[in-house]
Design a protein around this motif. Structure first.
Motif, PDB file in Angstrom:
ATOM      1  N   ALA A   1      -4.597  18.196-115.910  1.00 24.62           N
ATOM      2  CA  ALA A   1      -4.571  17.073-114.968  1.00 24.62           C
ATOM      3  C   ALA A   1      -5.780  17.112-114.037  1.00 24.62           C
ATOM      4  O   ALA A   1      -6.467  16.101-113.859  1.00 24.62           O
ATOM      5  CB  ALA A   1      -3.272  17.071-114.171  1.00 24.62           C
TER       6      ALA A   1
ATOM      7  N   GLN B   1      -6.651  13.275-113.245  1.00 24.03           N
ATOM      8  CA  GLN B   1      -5.463  12.424-113.150  1.00 24.03           C
ATOM      9  C   GLN B   1      -4.268  13.274-112.759  1.00 24.03           C
ATOM     10  O   GLN B   1      -4.330  14.490-112.776  1.00 24.03           O
ATOM     11  CB  GLN B   1      -5.205  11.662-114.443  1.00 24.03           C
ATOM     12  CG  GLN B   1      -4.928  12.492-115.667  1.00 24.03           C
ATOM     13  CD  GLN B   1      -4.789  11.611-116.910  1.00 24.03           C
ATOM     14  OE1 GLN B   1      -5.138  10.442-116.907  1.00 24.03           O
ATOM     15  NE2 GLN B   1      -4.285  12.165-117.970  1.00 24.03           N
TER      16      GLN B   1
ATOM     17  N   LYS C   1       1.029  11.700-115.153  1.00 31.93           N
ATOM     18  CA  LYS C   1       0.308  10.879-116.136  1.00 31.93           C
ATOM     19  C   LYS C   1      -0.106  11.717-117.339  1.00 31.93           C
ATOM     20  O   LYS C   1      -0.059  11.250-118.477  1.00 31.93           O
ATOM     21  CB  LYS C   1      -0.915  10.214-115.507  1.00 31.93           C
ATOM     22  CG  LYS C   1      -1.599   9.260-116.463  1.00 31.93           C
ATOM     23  CD  LYS C   1      -2.711   8.480-115.818  1.00 31.93           C
ATOM     24  CE  LYS C   1      -3.338   7.527-116.821  1.00 31.93           C
ATOM     25  NZ  LYS C   1      -4.508   6.856-116.265  1.00 31.93           N
ATOM     26  N   GLU C   2      -0.485  12.947-117.100  1.00 25.12           N
ATOM     27  CA  GLU C   2      -0.867  13.833-118.204  1.00 25.12           C
ATOM     28  C   GLU C   2       0.345  14.110-119.102  1.00 25.12           C
ATOM     29  O   GLU C   2       0.246  14.066-120.333  1.00 25.12           O
ATOM     30  CB  GLU C   2      -1.449  15.134-117.646  1.00 25.12           C
ATOM     31  CG  GLU C   2      -2.219  15.948-118.642  1.00 25.12           C
ATOM     32  CD  GLU C   2      -3.546  15.344-119.077  1.00 25.12           C
ATOM     33  OE1 GLU C   2      -4.084  15.821-120.086  1.00 25.12           O
ATOM     34  OE2 GLU C   2      -4.052  14.396-118.450  1.00 25.12           O
TER      35      GLU C   2
ATOM     36  N   GLY D   1       7.793   5.309-122.521  1.00 22.11           N
ATOM     37  CA  GLY D   1       6.531   5.605-123.198  1.00 22.11           C
ATOM     38  C   GLY D   1       6.728   5.918-124.667  1.00 22.11           C
ATOM     39  O   GLY D   1       6.003   5.405-125.529  1.00 22.11           O
TER      40      GLY D   1
ATOM     41  N   LEU E   1       2.951  12.180-119.473  1.00 21.79           N
ATOM     42  CA  LEU E   1       3.241  10.928-120.170  1.00 21.79           C
ATOM     43  C   LEU E   1       2.254  10.705-121.315  1.00 21.79           C
ATOM     44  O   LEU E   1       2.644  10.269-122.402  1.00 21.79           O
ATOM     45  CB  LEU E   1       3.201   9.755-119.188  1.00 21.79           C
ATOM     46  CG  LEU E   1       3.492   8.375-119.764  1.00 21.79           C
ATOM     47  CD1 LEU E   1       4.882   8.313-120.391  1.00 21.79           C
ATOM     48  CD2 LEU E   1       3.347   7.316-118.671  1.00 21.79           C
ATOM     49  N   THR E   2       0.996  11.023-121.087  1.00 18.61           N
ATOM     50  CA  THR E   2      -0.026  10.892-122.133  1.00 18.61           C
ATOM     51  C   THR E   2       0.357  11.714-123.358  1.00 18.61           C
ATOM     52  O   THR E   2       0.278  11.240-124.493  1.00 18.61           O
ATOM     53  CB  THR E   2      -1.405  11.331-121.597  1.00 18.61           C
ATOM     54  OG1 THR E   2      -1.779  10.460-120.527  1.00 18.61           O
ATOM     55  CG2 THR E   2      -2.470  11.300-122.679  1.00 18.61           C
TER      56      THR E   2
ATOM     57  N   ILE F   1       0.224   3.293-121.937  1.00 17.74           N
ATOM     58  CA  ILE F   1       0.454   3.794-120.575  1.00 17.74           C
ATOM     59  C   ILE F   1       0.206   2.693-119.545  1.00 17.74           C
ATOM     60  O   ILE F   1       0.965   2.564-118.581  1.00 17.74           O
ATOM     61  CB  ILE F   1      -0.394   5.052-120.311  1.00 17.74           C
ATOM     62  CG1 ILE F   1       0.181   6.216-121.131  1.00 17.74           C
ATOM     63  CG2 ILE F   1      -0.434   5.391-118.823  1.00 17.74           C
ATOM     64  CD1 ILE F   1      -0.646   7.465-121.122  1.00 17.74           C
TER      65      ILE F   1
ATOM     66  N   GLY G   1      -3.758   4.924-124.206  1.00 17.88           N
ATOM     67  CA  GLY G   1      -4.131   4.311-122.933  1.00 17.88           C
ATOM     68  C   GLY G   1      -3.529   2.933-122.748  1.00 17.88           C
ATOM     69  O   GLY G   1      -3.051   2.584-121.663  1.00 17.88           O
TER      70      GLY G   1
END
Length: 143
Positions: A96, A101, A105-106, A24, A108-109, A140, A137
């Motif tokens: 999250a 989500q 993922k949070e 990422g 990674l964001t 990801i 977005g």
């Protein structure tokens, strides 16, 4: 490009997806990722990010991600990315469920968002924020 990942807080092993985080950050750095440079992605707790936020940005609250860009100047060219991205695991857990989500993922964001700052993007205005959110977005989904 060297991308280091450090876990300075208790992040459960099923969220320690170092290869995913590196992918990422690398994708967010784009053209810079193939050049020399070094980026540290550091996962911290709420207390630590609050301390960093207060000490360096004069904001007295915890936040999700903070990036510090230390451009490494090249002779006759632009600087290479060299910096630190601090991601707050506690805020990722809290947000999250708020955003519907997963925690991973949070996390990674936030890592991608921080790397986009190192690559030169900003989110100071609503238009810039929207562009940065769109790019986050897109990255990801790609990885």
């Amino acid at each position: 490009m060297i991308i280091n990942v450090f876990y300075k807080t208790k992040v459960p092993s099923h969220f320690r997806k170092t290869s995913l985080f590196k992918a990422g950050v690398s994708a967010a750095l784009g053209k810079f990722a193939s050049k020399k440079g070094e980026v540290n992605l550091i996962f911290v707790d709420g207390k630590e990010i609050h301390k960093i936020n207060k000490e360096f940005l004069n904001h007295d609250y915890k936040t999700d991600v903070i990036s510090f860009n230390y451009p490494f100047p090249q002779k006759g060219g632009e600087g290479l990315p060299f910096g630190d991205i601090f991601v707050c695991y506690d805020v990722a857990k809290e947000n999250a469920s708020l955003y519907g989500q997963g925690v991973l993922k949070e996390m990674l964001t936030y890592a991608v968002h921080g790397a986009l700052h190192l690559a030169g993007m900003d989110d100071a205005t609503p238009k810039e924020r929207s562009a940065m959110d769109d790019e986050t977005g897109r990255i990801i989904l790609k990885i």
